[in-house]
Design an enzyme around this catalytic site. Sequence first.
Site, short mmCIF file in Angstrom:
data_model
loop_
_atom_site.label_atom_id
_atom_site.label_comp_id
_atom_site.label_asym_id
_atom_site.label_seq_id
_atom_site.Cartn_x
_atom_site.Cartn_y
_atom_site.Cartn_z
N HIS A 69 46.36 49.63 41.08
CA HIS A 69 47.52 48.74 41.20
C HIS A 69 48.88 49.70 41.34
O HIS A 69 49.96 49.00 41.34
CB HIS A 69 47.56 47.98 39.84
CG HIS A 69 46.67 46.88 40.00
ND1 HIS A 69 46.84 45.71 40.39
CD2 HIS A 69 45.38 46.69 39.16
CE1 HIS A 69 45.77 44.73 40.31
NE2 HIS A 69 44.88 45.61 39.64
N SER A 116 45.78 46.78 34.69
CA SER A 116 45.96 45.41 35.28
C SER A 116 46.14 44.33 34.37
O SER A 116 46.73 43.28 34.82
CB SER A 116 44.62 45.32 36.11
OG SER A 116 43.51 45.29 35.24
N LYS A 151 44.33 46.14 47.69
CA LYS A 151 45.71 45.51 47.03
C LYS A 151 46.94 45.48 47.89
O LYS A 151 47.02 44.77 48.94
CB LYS A 151 45.76 46.15 45.68
CG LYS A 151 44.54 45.73 44.71
CD LYS A 151 44.45 46.23 43.21
CE LYS A 151 43.13 45.40 42.94
NZ LYS A 151 42.17 46.11 42.08
C1 LIG Z 1 40.80 46.32 41.98
C2 LIG Z 1 40.57 47.61 41.16
C3 LIG Z 1 39.37 48.21 41.63
C4 LIG Z 1 38.43 47.71 42.43
O1 LIG Z 1 38.92 48.01 43.83
P1 LIG Z 1 38.21 47.16 44.97
O2 LIG Z 1 38.49 48.13 46.30
O3 LIG Z 1 38.83 45.69 45.10
O4 LIG Z 1 36.78 47.42 44.49
C5 LIG Z 1 39.24 49.46 40.91
N1 LIG Z 1 39.96 49.85 39.67
C6 LIG Z 1 41.09 49.09 39.32
C7 LIG Z 1 41.84 49.44 38.28
C8 LIG Z 1 41.07 47.96 40.11
O5 LIG Z 1 42.32 46.91 39.75
#
Ligand SMILES: *Cc1c(COP(=O)(O)O)cnc(C)c1O
Length: 397
Positions: free
Chosen positions: A213, A185, A245
Amino acid sequence: MRNPTSFLSEEYEELVEKSLDWRLKTLYGPSEPFSNVDGREVIVLCSNNYLGLTTHPRLKEAALAAIETHGVGSGAVRPISGTMDLHMELEERLAKFKGSEAALTYPTGFMVNSGLIPQLAGRGDLIVSDELNHGSIIDGVRLTRADRAIYKHNDTEDLARVLDEAENHDPEYRRILIITDGVFSMDGDIAPLDEVAKLGGEHGAMVYVDDAHGEGVLGKGGRGIVSHFGLDHNEVQVEMGTFSKAYGTIGGHISGSESLAKFAWNKSRTWLLSSSHPPPVVAATIAAIDVLESEPQHVERLWRNTKRFKKAVEDLGFDTGMSQTPIIPLIVGESSKAKRFSDLLYDEGIFVVPIVFPMVAQDRARIRVQMNAKLSLEQLDSVIETIEGTGKKLEII
Ligand SMILES: *Cc1c(COP(=O)(O)O)cnc(C)c1O
C-alpha cells in the site's frame, strides 16, 4: 455413514448467521472512482487503484500493442519458456525505479510472501513479525520451520526486546528475519522502517518490508517506503510490493541485491511453478512506471485529496485512528454501526466497506476510506458532505 460434504453448507451457514460471509458486489465497467456497482452509479472509495492507473490511456495502449506483438499469454512458467523480453524489461525498469541492483516479479504479491519467506528462514532461524502484518505474510511464515516471535504493532522498543532475547537463544540462531508491512492496510499507518532497519543492522538481522500500500503513494514520485525514509537496500534487504494496487495492474515483486533476486528465482516454488504474466499485463506495468516517472501529478493529487479529506472528517469529529496515508478509517465502534454506516452511504452513492471483528478489535469497527487521485475537489467536498450527514444521522459525530 459419514457425509463427506455436509461441512460445506454447515460452515457456510455459520458464517452467514454471524454476518461474516462475503456478499459480492459487481462492477459493470472498469475500476474507477465513478462506477456502476450492482446497477447503481456510485463513487468507489474502497479500491486500491489509488492513482486511477487502471484506465490510464498509456497503460491501455501499451497492453493493446503488446497483444499485437506478443499475444495474450506467455505459454509457460518463467524458468521454462515463459520469460519474454517484456518480463526482462519490466524487471530492469523496476530496479532502476527503486534504485536497487536487481528486481524480480512474481505472479502476485501473495505469491512473493508465501513463496519467498519460507526460503529465507528455516529450522534454526528466527522470524520476527509485526502483530498486524498482512495475512499473506502470516501464511508465508506458517510454511517455515523457523521459530517465530511477534512484536507489538509498530513498537520498536518491543522489537528491540525480542531481538535482545534472541541473542541469548541457545543454540545461537543462524539467521534472523524481521518482517513488517510498510503501510498497514486496516489503519493506514506507516511502519517506522528507519528504526526497524537500524535495529536490524545492530542485530545482524535481514529486514523485509511488504510495501503493497506504500508503492505509488509514498516516497519520491511514489517510489515507496524505502525512498520515503531515505534508506537503501543494504539497510532494507528485501523491498517487496505489488503492481495490483497503485500501479493499476497485477503482479508481486521484490527489489534488492542481485544475489537476492538470483536466490529468490531459484528457490521460490511460487515463482518456479506458476506461469508468468501475460504480455499485456507486463507492458501495461512498464507503462505504469513510465507514468510514475513522467506524470507526478497523480501522486500529488492523491496527497492533496488525502489531506483535504482527512482534515475535514477530523474537524467534523470523526476518529481516523492512526492514519498517515490515503487509507483513512472512520472508526465508529460497534460492528453493527459500521455496517449500517456503510449501507446508508451506499444508498447515498458512496461505496465503502465496513471492517469489523475479527479483522479489527471488537470495539474498533470502522468503515475504511481509500482516497483516490481522480476525485476533483468539488466531488471530494460532496463526499465529505454526505459522510457528515450520514454520520450525524447515526449519531457517530
Ligand atoms: C494486497 C496485499 C498483498 C497481496 O498482493 P497481491 O498482489 O494482490 O497478491 C500483500 N501484502 C499486503 C500488505 C497487501 O496489502
